[in-house]
Each structure stands twice: as C-alpha cells, then as structure tokens.
Scaffold this active site. Sequence first.
Site, PDB file in Angstrom:
ATOM      1  N   LYS A  13       0.834  -1.201   0.000  1.00 53.92           N
ATOM      2  CA  LYS A  13       0.000   0.000   0.000  1.00 53.92           C
ATOM      3  C   LYS A  13       0.869   1.252   0.000  1.00 53.92           C
ATOM      4  CE  LYS A  13      -3.773  -1.286   3.132  1.00 53.92           C
ATOM      5  NZ  LYS A  13      -4.391  -0.800   4.378  1.00 53.92           N
ATOM      6  N   ASP A  68      -7.819   1.978   4.417  1.00 55.07           N
ATOM      7  CA  ASP A  68      -8.341   0.688   4.868  1.00 55.07           C
ATOM      8  C   ASP A  68      -8.960   0.031   3.649  1.00 55.07           C
ATOM      9  OD1 ASP A  68      -8.603  -1.047   7.262  1.00 55.07           O
ATOM     10  OD2 ASP A  68     -10.689  -1.065   6.607  1.00 55.07           O
ATOM     11  N   SER A  69      -8.567  -1.178   3.396  1.00 51.95           N
ATOM     12  CA  SER A  69      -9.001  -1.803   2.148  1.00 51.95           C
ATOM     13  C   SER A  69      -9.211  -3.296   2.339  1.00 51.95           C
ATOM     14  CB  SER A  69      -7.959  -1.533   1.062  1.00 51.95           C
ATOM     15  OG  SER A  69      -6.657  -1.753   1.552  1.00 51.95           O
ATOM     16  N   ASP A 152      -3.608  -9.960  -4.640  1.00 50.55           N
ATOM     17  CA  ASP A 152      -3.466  -9.671  -6.080  1.00 50.55           C
ATOM     18  C   ASP A 152      -3.476 -10.915  -6.979  1.00 50.55           C
ATOM     19  OD1 ASP A 152      -3.561  -6.933  -5.976  1.00 50.55           O
ATOM     20  OD2 ASP A 152      -1.391  -6.670  -5.807  1.00 50.55           O
TER      21      ASP A 152
HETATM   22  P1  ITT Z   1      -2.416  -1.031   7.537  1.00 48.83           P
HETATM   23  O1  ITT Z   1      -3.628  -1.212   8.410  1.00 48.83           O
HETATM   24  O2  ITT Z   1      -1.170  -0.732   8.293  1.00 48.83           O
HETATM   25  O3  ITT Z   1      -2.656  -0.061   6.430  1.00 48.83           O
HETATM   26  P2  ITT Z   1      -3.037  -3.727   6.636  1.00 48.83           P
HETATM   27  O4  ITT Z   1      -2.357  -4.644   5.697  1.00 48.83           O
HETATM   28  O5  ITT Z   1      -3.411  -4.284   7.983  1.00 48.83           O
HETATM   29  O6  ITT Z   1      -2.097  -2.443   6.801  1.00 48.83           O
HETATM   30  P3  ITT Z   1      -5.850  -3.385   6.054  1.00 48.83           P
HETATM   31  O7  ITT Z   1      -6.259  -3.596   7.452  1.00 48.83           O
HETATM   32  O8  ITT Z   1      -6.510  -2.279   5.293  1.00 48.83           O
HETATM   33  O9  ITT Z   1      -4.281  -3.117   5.935  1.00 48.83           O
HETATM   34  O10 ITT Z   1      -6.040  -4.739   5.273  1.00 48.83           O
HETATM   35  C1  ITT Z   1      -6.200  -4.749   3.892  1.00 48.83           C
HETATM   36  C2  ITT Z   1      -5.976  -6.155   3.406  1.00 48.83           C
HETATM   37  O11 ITT Z   1      -6.421  -6.295   2.052  1.00 48.83           O
HETATM   38  C3  ITT Z   1      -4.506  -6.494   3.415  1.00 48.83           C
HETATM   39  O12 ITT Z   1      -4.405  -7.837   3.745  1.00 48.83           O
HETATM   40  C4  ITT Z   1      -4.068  -6.237   2.001  1.00 48.83           C
HETATM   41  O13 ITT Z   1      -2.976  -7.013   1.626  1.00 48.83           O
HETATM   42  C5  ITT Z   1      -5.338  -6.545   1.201  1.00 48.83           C
HETATM   43  N1  ITT Z   1      -5.365  -5.610   0.083  1.00 48.83           N
HETATM   44  C6  ITT Z   1      -5.738  -4.309   0.092  1.00 48.83           C
HETATM   45  N2  ITT Z   1      -5.502  -3.717  -1.077  1.00 48.83           N
HETATM   46  C7  ITT Z   1      -4.957  -4.656  -1.859  1.00 48.83           C
HETATM   47  C8  ITT Z   1      -4.451  -4.653  -3.176  1.00 48.83           C
HETATM   48  O14 ITT Z   1      -4.411  -3.553  -3.905  1.00 48.83           O
HETATM   49  N3  ITT Z   1      -3.966  -5.796  -3.646  1.00 48.83           N
HETATM   50  C9  ITT Z   1      -3.953  -6.918  -2.905  1.00 48.83           C
HETATM   51  N4  ITT Z   1      -4.385  -7.006  -1.662  1.00 48.83           N
HETATM   52  C10 ITT Z   1      -4.879  -5.886  -1.124  1.00 48.83           C
END
Ligand code: ITT
Length: 191
Positions: A13, A68-69, A152
Amino acid sequence: MKKILIGTHNSGKFKEIASLLPKKYKKISPKKLNIRSPKETGKSFLSNAKIKVKFFSKFVDYGVISDDSGLCIKALNNRPGIYSARLAKKHGSFLNAMKFILEIIKKKKDRSATFVCSLSYKSEKGVITTVQGVLNGKISNKIKGNKGFGYDPIFIPRGKTITFGQMSRLKKMKMDHRFLAYKKLRKKIKI
Ligand code: ITT
C-alpha cells in the site's frame, strides 16, 4: 520540502500511495517514526480509515493519509472484507488465505468480487476527508502471478483476463481501488 505521513504498515500500500501523491512531498512511513498501528475497531472500511488517520495524526504536525481496504467476495457474503488482513494472519500467510478462499468458493457459480479502498486524509489544519473507491472483478480459478501484494494473484479486474498478480505494478496502480479512491479525494480537496 513538505512532508506527508502515509499511515500504513503495509509496504504494498505504501508504495502505491507514495506513487499517487505529488512529487512535492517527502513521504514518511510510521515505521520510520517508530509508530505502531491502531486497533481496527470499526465496522466499515470508511470508519477504519478514519481511525487510522486520527491515530497517526497524533504523532505529526503535517498531513496524514491512511488506507483501509480489502477484498469482498459475493459468494462469501462479502467476506473477508474489512477482515482481509486478519484472514491472512489467521491462516499464517496470504498464500494460505488465497488457497482457503479458492477451496471454499470452488463450487460457487458466482465468482464476482470487489476490491474496496477507503482513503482518509487529515490536513495539517485538522480537516478530515474520507472517500471510497470500489473496483469490480472476479476471483480466478488458480493463484496466478507473483507481482503486487496481498490478494493480487487471485483477483481479475473486470474487463481483463489476467490477475493483478500478473500485471505490472504501474498498470495495476492506474486502475485499482486505491487509484479510484485517490481520484475521488483529489476531486474533493487539494493535496
Ligand atoms: P495497515 O492497516 O497498516 O494499512 P493492513 O495490511 O493491515 O495495513 P488493512 O487492514 O486495510 O491493511 O487490510 C487490507 C488487506 O487487504 C490487506 O491484507 C491487504 O494485503 C489486502 N489488500 C488491500 N488492497 C490490496 C491490493 O491492492 N492488492 C492486494 N491485496 C490488497
């Protein structure tokens, strides 16, 4: 040089957000400042993005952007959704979580899924703006490709025949949920 804190501990990210932001910024990571992550207690992407931006803003006097994703799979009632990172943690790795997903949706006809990204920006004046980008697509039959990060290798964006894991970073970055959210943010505010 102006600074901006990209409030994430996810290096995938971080790289994407850093490339989206204007060149004028020096992009700072929480890791560099020795800041941990907040608890994600929200019930939606939007609320968790706000929780993160508010948390990280306590440590700096310049702008902060947080994300958040996650991946929402229709056949799984939109799970893992906000629990996407936690699912990978539970299974020990993204590879195991992807194998788990492929196994449980193996017999489902509908493989449609969306990648969702909420971005929240807190300006140095303290104004918070939060937006959400949604990208439709489907779950592939196999784990394909080794580019990108997270889920991905199992996500095929609508209109394409390859997974994000098979796509160049630049190509993915110009069409994904994070890009769509960022475009919305830029429409609302001047970063
Ligand atoms: P932060 O909270 O520190 O930002 P995190 O990895 O815990 O990091 P999230 O709670 O938002 O972030 O979880 C998002 C999940 O979805 C995380 O496992 C990512 O790898 C996945 N994800 C989000 N965007 C993605 C993308 O563009 N490609 C692949 N996986 C994605």
